[in-house]
Design an enzyme around this catalytic site. Structure first.
Site, mmCIF file in Angstrom:
data_model
loop_
_atom_site.group_PDB
_atom_site.id
_atom_site.type_symbol
_atom_site.label_atom_id
_atom_site.label_comp_id
_atom_site.label_asym_id
_atom_site.label_seq_id
_atom_site.Cartn_x
_atom_site.Cartn_y
_atom_site.Cartn_z
ATOM 1 N N ASP A 1 0.881 -1.152 0.000
ATOM 2 C CA ASP A 1 0.000 0.000 0.000
ATOM 3 C C ASP A 1 0.931 1.218 0.000
ATOM 4 O O ASP A 1 2.127 1.094 0.266
ATOM 5 C CB ASP A 1 -0.866 -0.039 1.272
ATOM 6 C CG ASP A 1 -1.689 1.216 1.457
ATOM 7 O OD1 ASP A 1 -2.394 1.617 0.514
ATOM 8 O OD2 ASP A 1 -1.610 1.801 2.559
ATOM 9 N N ASP B 1 -0.242 5.023 1.066
ATOM 10 C CA ASP B 1 -0.537 5.974 2.141
ATOM 11 C C ASP B 1 -0.400 5.326 3.523
ATOM 12 O O ASP B 1 -0.989 4.279 3.790
ATOM 13 C CB ASP B 1 -1.956 6.527 1.981
ATOM 14 C CG ASP B 1 -2.128 7.360 0.723
ATOM 15 O OD1 ASP B 1 -1.115 7.751 0.112
ATOM 16 O OD2 ASP B 1 -3.291 7.619 0.350
#
Length: 164
Positions: A11, A13
């Site tokens: 991922d 963020d």
């Protein structure tokens, strides 16, 4: 050496950088003369400190890397990967709103790698729960990606491969 994944997925963020690219910073981004990545307002934007070493370690292990992000700020996320000089590590990028399950299904179609041979690092528990159902080894990143989190994740992956 313990068994390694055939694909490591991250991922973005709050996993590679300490903000949401669609709300906490102000795209477009640029690199200033001193090499600092900054947003439109001139505020510095940074990665978690060990992210480059994490990606370099995976490269040394010859484990391909992919991104899976649900951000709506697709252009900004891709721009940050370029400005931080991380694009060279990512063989695939699934960056768009929607379910992480869709991201992984597309990664599986593109790579032909079984879900059981993938490892996923994400800060959001809901994504971990969803992707885990596919058979992917999921690692909850709590304070940004680090070498310790990578090492622990690879150990969890190796144990999962060894079976009960």
């Amino acid at each position: 050496m313990a068994r390694l994944p055939e694909l490591a997925v991250f991922d973005l963020d709050f996993t590679l950088w300490p903000f949401w690219v669609d709300t906490h910073v102000d795209p477009p981004f640029h690199k200033s003369r001193d090499g600092t990545v900054r947003d439109r307002r001139g505020h510095p934007v940074r990665l978690y400190p060990e992210v480059p070493q994490v990606l370099e370690r995976l490269r040394g292990f010859e484990v391909p890397v992919a991104a899976a992000s649900r951000t709506g700020e697709i252009e900004g996320a891709n721009q940050l990967l370029e400005l931080f000089d991380l694009v060279k590590y990512f063989v695939h990028r699934e960056i768009y709103p929607g379910s992480k399950v869709t991201h992984f299904e597309r990664l599986q179609q593109k790579t032909r790698i079984f879900f059981s041979q993938m490892i996923f690092f994400d800060d959001e528990k809901r994504n971990i729960i969803d992707v885990n159902k596919l058979g992917v080894t999921c690692i909850h990143v709590q304070n940004g990606m680090s070498l310790q989190t990578l090492t622990e994740g690879l150990e969890v992956f190796a144990k999962a491969q060894a079976g009960p």
